[in-house]
Design a protein around this motif. Structure first.
Motif, mmCIF file in Angstrom:
data_model
loop_
_atom_site.group_PDB
_atom_site.id
_atom_site.type_symbol
_atom_site.label_atom_id
_atom_site.label_comp_id
_atom_site.label_asym_id
_atom_site.label_seq_id
_atom_site.Cartn_x
_atom_site.Cartn_y
_atom_site.Cartn_z
ATOM 1 N N MET A 149 -1.770 -5.252 12.842
ATOM 2 C CA MET A 149 -2.253 -5.718 11.542
ATOM 3 C C MET A 149 -1.964 -7.199 11.377
ATOM 4 S SD MET A 149 -1.015 -2.618 9.020
ATOM 5 C CE MET A 149 -1.665 -3.434 7.556
ATOM 6 N N ASP A 150 -2.791 -7.885 10.559
ATOM 7 C CA ASP A 150 -2.490 -9.287 10.300
ATOM 8 C C ASP A 150 -1.240 -9.352 9.426
ATOM 9 O OD1 ASP A 150 -3.377 -9.847 7.273
ATOM 10 O OD2 ASP A 150 -4.824 -8.471 8.179
ATOM 11 N N LYS A 151 -0.533 -10.475 9.537
ATOM 12 C CA LYS A 151 0.791 -10.610 8.922
ATOM 13 C C LYS A 151 0.744 -10.397 7.413
ATOM 14 C CE LYS A 151 4.756 -13.697 8.760
ATOM 15 N NZ LYS A 151 5.316 -14.999 9.190
ATOM 16 N N ARG A 152 -0.259 -10.961 6.743
ATOM 17 C CA ARG A 152 -0.329 -10.894 5.275
ATOM 18 C C ARG A 152 -0.472 -9.450 4.800
ATOM 19 N NH1 ARG A 152 -4.487 -10.967 1.580
ATOM 20 N NH2 ARG A 152 -3.977 -11.822 -0.469
ATOM 21 N N ASN A 153 -1.414 -8.717 5.392
ATOM 22 C CA ASN A 153 -1.617 -7.325 4.992
ATOM 23 C C ASN A 153 -0.420 -6.449 5.339
ATOM 24 O OD1 ASN A 153 -4.028 -7.290 3.630
ATOM 25 N ND2 ASN A 153 -5.266 -6.999 5.465
ATOM 26 N N PHE A 154 0.219 -6.736 6.473
ATOM 27 C CA PHE A 154 1.371 -5.921 6.869
ATOM 28 C C PHE A 154 2.543 -6.149 5.918
ATOM 29 C CE2 PHE A 154 5.088 -4.934 9.614
ATOM 30 C CZ PHE A 154 4.813 -3.587 9.791
ATOM 31 N N GLN A 155 2.753 -7.402 5.516
ATOM 32 C CA GLN A 155 3.822 -7.688 4.552
ATOM 33 C C GLN A 155 3.545 -6.988 3.222
ATOM 34 O OE1 GLN A 155 6.733 -9.252 5.020
ATOM 35 N NE2 GLN A 155 6.203 -9.390 7.182
ATOM 36 N N ARG A 156 2.304 -6.976 2.791
ATOM 37 C CA ARG A 156 1.930 -6.278 1.553
ATOM 38 C C ARG A 156 2.136 -4.771 1.708
ATOM 39 N NH1 ARG A 156 -3.824 -7.367 -0.269
ATOM 40 N NH2 ARG A 156 -3.047 -6.265 -2.113
ATOM 41 N N LEU A 157 1.874 -4.259 2.916
ATOM 42 C CA LEU A 157 2.083 -2.835 3.187
ATOM 43 C C LEU A 157 3.562 -2.482 3.057
ATOM 44 C CD1 LEU A 157 0.906 -0.090 4.240
ATOM 45 C CD2 LEU A 157 1.464 -0.899 6.536
ATOM 46 N N LEU A 158 4.422 -3.302 3.650
ATOM 47 C CA LEU A 158 5.864 -3.047 3.593
ATOM 48 C C LEU A 158 6.383 -3.077 2.167
ATOM 49 C CD1 LEU A 158 7.246 -5.117 6.626
ATOM 50 C CD2 LEU A 158 6.751 -2.678 6.521
ATOM 51 N N LYS A 159 5.788 -3.923 1.337
ATOM 52 C CA LYS A 159 6.232 -4.040 -0.066
ATOM 53 C C LYS A 159 5.574 -3.018 -0.975
ATOM 54 C CE LYS A 159 7.042 -8.995 0.472
ATOM 55 N NZ LYS A 159 6.576 -10.350 0.093
ATOM 56 N N GLY A 160 4.723 -2.158 -0.403
ATOM 57 C CA GLY A 160 4.066 -1.139 -1.196
ATOM 58 C C GLY A 160 2.997 -1.690 -2.114
ATOM 59 N N GLN A 161 2.358 -2.790 -1.724
ATOM 60 C CA GLN A 161 1.386 -3.465 -2.585
ATOM 61 C C GLN A 161 -0.063 -3.123 -2.251
ATOM 62 O OE1 GLN A 161 2.453 -7.574 -2.067
ATOM 63 N NE2 GLN A 161 4.190 -7.471 -3.479
ATOM 64 N N LEU A 162 -0.289 -2.404 -1.139
ATOM 65 C CA LEU A 162 -1.666 -2.015 -0.806
ATOM 66 C C LEU A 162 -2.027 -0.712 -1.518
ATOM 67 C CD1 LEU A 162 -1.938 -2.738 3.039
ATOM 68 C CD2 LEU A 162 -2.719 -4.148 1.136
ATOM 69 N N ALA A 163 -3.273 -0.595 -1.910
ATOM 70 C CA ALA A 163 -3.723 0.607 -2.623
ATOM 71 C C ALA A 163 -3.793 1.789 -1.671
ATOM 72 C CB ALA A 163 -5.095 0.345 -3.235
ATOM 73 N N ILE A 164 -3.228 2.919 -2.119
ATOM 74 C CA ILE A 164 -3.241 4.144 -1.311
ATOM 75 C C ILE A 164 -4.508 4.931 -1.653
ATOM 76 C CG2 ILE A 164 -2.053 6.328 -0.882
ATOM 77 C CD1 ILE A 164 0.567 4.862 -1.571
ATOM 78 N N ASP A 165 -5.285 5.257 -0.626
ATOM 79 C CA ASP A 165 -6.563 5.954 -0.831
ATOM 80 C C ASP A 165 -6.382 7.459 -0.991
ATOM 81 O OD1 ASP A 165 -8.163 3.593 -0.599
ATOM 82 O OD2 ASP A 165 -7.839 3.651 1.567
ATOM 83 N N ALA A 166 -5.408 8.043 -0.303
ATOM 84 C CA ALA A 166 -5.202 9.499 -0.379
ATOM 85 C C ALA A 166 -3.767 9.823 0.004
ATOM 86 C CB ALA A 166 -6.180 10.227 0.544
ATOM 87 N N THR A 167 -3.268 10.972 -0.471
ATOM 88 C CA THR A 167 -1.882 11.382 -0.213
ATOM 89 C C THR A 167 -1.858 12.815 0.305
ATOM 90 O OG1 THR A 167 -1.065 9.935 -1.973
ATOM 91 C CG2 THR A 167 0.411 11.668 -1.215
ATOM 92 N N LEU A 168 -1.007 13.046 1.321
ATOM 93 C CA LEU A 168 -0.807 14.394 1.865
ATOM 94 C C LEU A 168 0.676 14.734 1.765
ATOM 95 C CD1 LEU A 168 -1.721 16.926 3.477
ATOM 96 C CD2 LEU A 168 -1.235 15.617 5.563
ATOM 97 N N ASP A 169 0.990 15.859 1.114
ATOM 98 C CA ASP A 169 2.380 16.316 0.974
ATOM 99 C C ASP A 169 2.593 17.513 1.900
ATOM 100 O OD1 ASP A 169 4.912 17.077 0.220
ATOM 101 O OD2 ASP A 169 4.537 16.861 -1.922
ATOM 102 N N LEU A 170 3.523 17.349 2.852
ATOM 103 C CA LEU A 170 3.770 18.400 3.843
ATOM 104 C C LEU A 170 5.014 19.228 3.526
ATOM 105 C CD1 LEU A 170 3.035 16.355 7.105
ATOM 106 C CD2 LEU A 170 1.511 17.941 5.906
ATOM 107 N N HIS A 171 5.578 19.069 2.338
ATOM 108 C CA HIS A 171 6.770 19.839 1.964
ATOM 109 C C HIS A 171 6.519 21.344 2.077
ATOM 110 C CE1 HIS A 171 8.644 16.282 -0.138
ATOM 111 N NE2 HIS A 171 9.690 16.856 0.410
ATOM 112 N N GLY A 172 7.513 22.044 2.620
ATOM 113 C CA GLY A 172 7.450 23.510 2.667
ATOM 114 C C GLY A 172 6.641 24.084 3.793
ATOM 115 N N LEU A 173 6.036 23.237 4.643
ATOM 116 C CA LEU A 173 5.228 23.743 5.759
ATOM 117 C C LEU A 173 6.056 23.810 7.035
ATOM 118 C CD1 LEU A 173 1.897 21.763 5.231
ATOM 119 C CD2 LEU A 173 2.494 24.025 4.357
#
Length: 200
Positions: free
Chosen positions: A86-110
């Motif tokens: 990934m490019d540095k700018r987007n990766f830094q934003r990813l680490l800081k939780g600043q990128l929009a999440i498109d979908a979530t999967l919860d694997l608890h209990g499986l």
């Protein structure tokens, strides 16, 4: 009684004798060596006490100073600050939780097998829909144990998900897998950044 006459030196003997006399004269002509009154003899370095040999009695027990046992290496699941994918700018934003999440999967209990199947279906669907960033929640695991290097062993899903994503049919779809920011689950969740589909 008649005195014996001295034998005359041969040429070789006379040449050798002349060399000896020359060397003696050159030594006598050298100035005397005078030590400066300020010059002090070099101090003998004091040996470390650990190297000193102390007296002992035969049969006596040797007292050994206890040495601090080396601490096991701490295992911190902390993502690197750069990514080759990934490019540095987007990766830094990813680490800081600043990128929009498109979908979530919860694997608890499986179970591991159920979680692997759900993960595969979810990533394939997300990729088909053109999603770029998905969040996979694994949990940190309830069982506390250590591996052969005395590092904390994480839960089955937590350790399995990164492996499943970088092998098998999902590896071609996934660009980056990184531990999530604290606000999105921290050590119990992963950001999965998918490759951009061709033609989109």
């Amino acid at each position: 009684m008649a005195r014996k006459r001295r034998r005359a030196l041969t040429e070789d003997e006379q040449s050798l004798w002349n060399k000896v006399i020359t060397q003696v004269e050159s030594i006598e002509s050298m100035p005397p060596l005078i030590l400066s009154p300020q010059a002090k003899p070099a101090k003998r370095q004091k040996l470390d006490s650990s190297y000193e040999i102390k007296p002992f009695k035969l049969g006596a027990k040797v007292k050994v100073k206890p040495t601090a046992s080396p601490k096991p290496p701490s295992f911190v699941d902390r993502p690197n600050q750069t990514s080759p994918n990934m490019d540095k700018r987007n990766f830094q934003r990813l680490l800081k939780g600043q990128l929009a999440i498109d979908a979530t999967l919860d694997l608890h209990g499986l179970t591991a097998e159920q979680a692997r199947m759900q993960l595969q279906i979810f990533v394939q669907n997300a990729n088909r829909l053109g999603n770029r960033l998905i969040l996979v929640i694994t949990g940190k695991g309830n069982k506390k144990s250590v591996d052969e290097f005395n590092r904390p062993r994480s839960g089955i899903l937590r350790s399995g998900v990164p492996e499943w994503l970088k092998t098998g049919p999902l590896s071609d779809m996934v660009l980056q897998v990184t531990q999530a920011h604290v606000k999105h689950g921290g050590g119990g969740a992963y950001y999965v950044y998918l490759r951009r589909q061709r033609g989109r």
